[in-house]
Design an enzyme around this catalytic site. Structure first.
Site, PDB file in Angstrom:
ATOM      1  N   THR A  14       0.815  -1.218   0.000  1.00 46.09           N
ATOM      2  CA  THR A  14       0.000   0.000   0.000  1.00 46.09           C
ATOM      3  C   THR A  14       0.845   1.263   0.000  1.00 46.09           C
ATOM      4  OG1 THR A  14      -0.148  -0.019   2.421  1.00 46.09           O
ATOM      5  CG2 THR A  14      -1.897  -1.151   1.204  1.00 46.09           C
ATOM      6  N   SER A  46      -9.921   5.800   5.576  1.00 51.12           N
ATOM      7  CA  SER A  46      -8.619   6.196   5.069  1.00 51.12           C
ATOM      8  C   SER A  46      -8.418   5.784   3.620  1.00 51.12           C
ATOM      9  CB  SER A  46      -7.515   5.565   5.922  1.00 51.12           C
ATOM     10  OG  SER A  46      -7.451   4.176   5.676  1.00 51.12           O
ATOM     11  N   LYS A  48      -5.869   4.208   2.673  1.00 51.16           N
ATOM     12  CA  LYS A  48      -5.349   2.839   2.717  1.00 51.16           C
ATOM     13  C   LYS A  48      -6.495   1.837   2.643  1.00 51.16           C
ATOM     14  CE  LYS A  48      -2.604  -0.408   5.453  1.00 51.16           C
ATOM     15  NZ  LYS A  48      -1.771  -0.612   6.653  1.00 51.16           N
ATOM     16  N   PRO A 102      12.118   3.359   7.121  1.00 48.80           N
ATOM     17  CA  PRO A 102      12.184   3.004   8.545  1.00 48.80           C
ATOM     18  C   PRO A 102      12.080   1.503   8.817  1.00 48.80           C
ATOM     19  CG  PRO A 102      10.697   4.859   8.191  1.00 48.80           C
ATOM     20  CD  PRO A 102      11.011   4.289   6.840  1.00 48.80           C
ATOM     21  N   GLN A 103      11.608   0.732   7.843  1.00 49.29           N
ATOM     22  CA  GLN A 103      11.427  -0.705   8.031  1.00 49.29           C
ATOM     23  C   GLN A 103      12.443  -1.548   7.265  1.00 49.29           C
ATOM     24  OE1 GLN A 103       7.039  -0.831   7.062  1.00 49.29           O
ATOM     25  NE2 GLN A 103       7.000  -1.992   8.964  1.00 49.29           N
ATOM     26  N   SER A 126      13.835  -4.468  -0.786  1.00 48.24           N
ATOM     27  CA  SER A 126      13.460  -3.065  -0.969  1.00 48.24           C
ATOM     28  C   SER A 126      14.715  -2.205  -0.898  1.00 48.24           C
ATOM     29  CB  SER A 126      12.471  -2.637   0.116  1.00 48.24           C
ATOM     30  OG  SER A 126      12.111  -1.290  -0.043  1.00 48.24           O
ATOM     31  N   LYS A 148      20.955  -0.937   3.428  1.00 50.72           N
ATOM     32  CA  LYS A 148      20.686  -1.679   2.196  1.00 50.72           C
ATOM     33  C   LYS A 148      21.744  -2.761   1.984  1.00 50.72           C
ATOM     34  CE  LYS A 148      18.416   2.154  -0.263  1.00 50.72           C
ATOM     35  NZ  LYS A 148      18.388   2.957  -1.505  1.00 50.72           N
ATOM     36  N   ASN A 168      17.470   3.907  -9.215  1.00 51.54           N
ATOM     37  CA  ASN A 168      17.836   5.324  -9.251  1.00 51.54           C
ATOM     38  C   ASN A 168      16.716   6.201  -8.715  1.00 51.54           C
ATOM     39  OD1 ASN A 168      20.623   5.195 -10.223  1.00 51.54           O
ATOM     40  ND2 ASN A 168      19.694   4.211 -12.007  1.00 51.54           N
ATOM     41  N   SER A 169      16.221   7.202  -9.441  1.00 46.13           N
ATOM     42  CA  SER A 169      15.230   8.128  -8.873  1.00 46.13           C
ATOM     43  C   SER A 169      13.874   7.976  -9.539  1.00 46.13           C
ATOM     44  CB  SER A 169      15.710   9.578  -9.028  1.00 46.13           C
ATOM     45  OG  SER A 169      16.880   9.797  -8.283  1.00 46.13           O
TER      46      SER A 169
END
Length: 333
Positions: A14, A46, A48, A102-103, A126, A148, A168-169
């Site tokens: 999500t 929400s 979500k 953060p995860q 990720s 990472k 990349n971006s």
């Protein structure tokens, strides 16, 4: 190029990139599963909740426990319950993680669960920004790159079949961030000289490349770098292109490299992270600072039949029907 259909589980489904991944997986005919955190009563109205309902309507299986709504009660979506993670993972073949920054280290739990499940044919962690093993950054961003690398080394250590992807971006994200295309009279900020080359990829293309690579035997235990030649662009080139397309002159404000470095040193965490990322991408030019080797798989060369959206074409899209504006709260780098 068509590959065997797989049962694909997406963590972070999500989130910003996760929604693109779900759509890409479904469009390619894969049996698609989404692992999400449990909803709370505050999620009643929400976005979500609406997104999860949309996922269900198009055939996505949701792995979550929810006592407030009429969703299937299958498994709790927490990442700390090892037994339930293993149980879920035994039902799928490919795992794509899109967990937010953060995860990142929560993926260590997923890696151990995949090892114990023994059924996973491919894992894509990720880490869809800069190529973590070839660049270094200012300390606030370097800490993220270090995490990472930890996930990469843990994946290799347990013997999982993997595909690492350097995306990349994100194009829509940074076109909005750099150009503010919805504003008529405004100024843009140029970081450093504005001449460093970055790689801006349309999010839909990024998701498509990820799903294709996750099910491609050629990408097993390989690094895939998404660096299509038509998406390599500097800030100055991007601004000039937008001026030509809109017929407007845009006022430029330069922020020197020294000021950006100072911000990374003086701002509190996590406010010091964005300037460190901007420095890496748009001042140092880290995304194009190294040559690709024979060991690297470049996505547009690996899948020449897929017509990716060039940055020039993406700007045309912004002129006609701008994509939904992402929340500019954190960077995908």
């Amino acid at each position: 190029m068509a590959f065997e259909k797989s049962k694909i589980l997406i963590f972070g489904a999500t989130g910003y990139l996760g929604t693109y991944l779900v759509k890409a997986s479904l469009s390619m005919g894969h049996e698609t599963y989404a692992y999400t955190r449990p909803l709370t009563p505050n999620d009643n109205n929400s976005s979500k909740l609406q997104l999860l309902k949309e996922f269900e309507s198009v055939g996505v299986t949701l792995f979550q426990e929810n006592i407030f709504f009429d969703f299937p009660i299958i498994y709790n979506g927490e990442l700390d319950d090892h037994e339930k993670l293993v149980s879920v993972l035994r039902q799928v073949e490919v795992v794509i993680s899109a967990l937010p920054i953060p995860q990142y280290l929560k993926q260590l739990n997923i890696i151990q669960a995949m090892k114990d499940a023994g059924t996973i044919k491919r894992f894509v962690p990720s880490e869809y920004g800069n190529e973590a093993d070839r660049v270094t950054a200012l300390p606030p961003f370097e800490a993220m790159l270090s995490n990472k690398r930890k996930i990469r080394r843990a994946t290799e250590a347990v013997g999982l079949s993997y595909t690492f992807i350097s995306a990349n971006s994100f194009g829509v994200y940074f076109v909005n961030y750099l150009l503010h295309p919805e504003e008529k009279d405004h100024q843009v900020v140029i970081y450093g000289s504005g001449e460093a080359k970055a790689v801006l990829n349309y999010e839909e293309d990024v998701a498509t490349y990820i799903v294709m690579a996750a099910t491609d035997p050629r990408a097993a235990n390989r690094l895939v770098i998404i660096r299509p030649p038509d998406n390599v662009v500097s800030q100055l080139e991007l601004i000039s292109s937008w001026e030509k397309k809109t017929g407007r002159n845009i006022k430029r404000v330069h922020v020197p490299e020294e000021e950006i470095i100072k911000q990374t040193e003086t701002l509190p965490s996590p406010e010091n992270v964005p300037p460190a990322i901007l420095h890496s991408i748009f001042v140092k030019g880290d995304q194009t600072s190294f040559e690709l080797t024979e060991e690297d798989l470049e996505a547009s060369e690996l899948y020449p039949e897929y017509k990716y959206t060039s940055i020039d074409r993406l700007l045309d899209v912004f002129l006609v029907k701008p994509p939904s504006k992402p929340k500019l709260a954190s960077f995908g780098a």
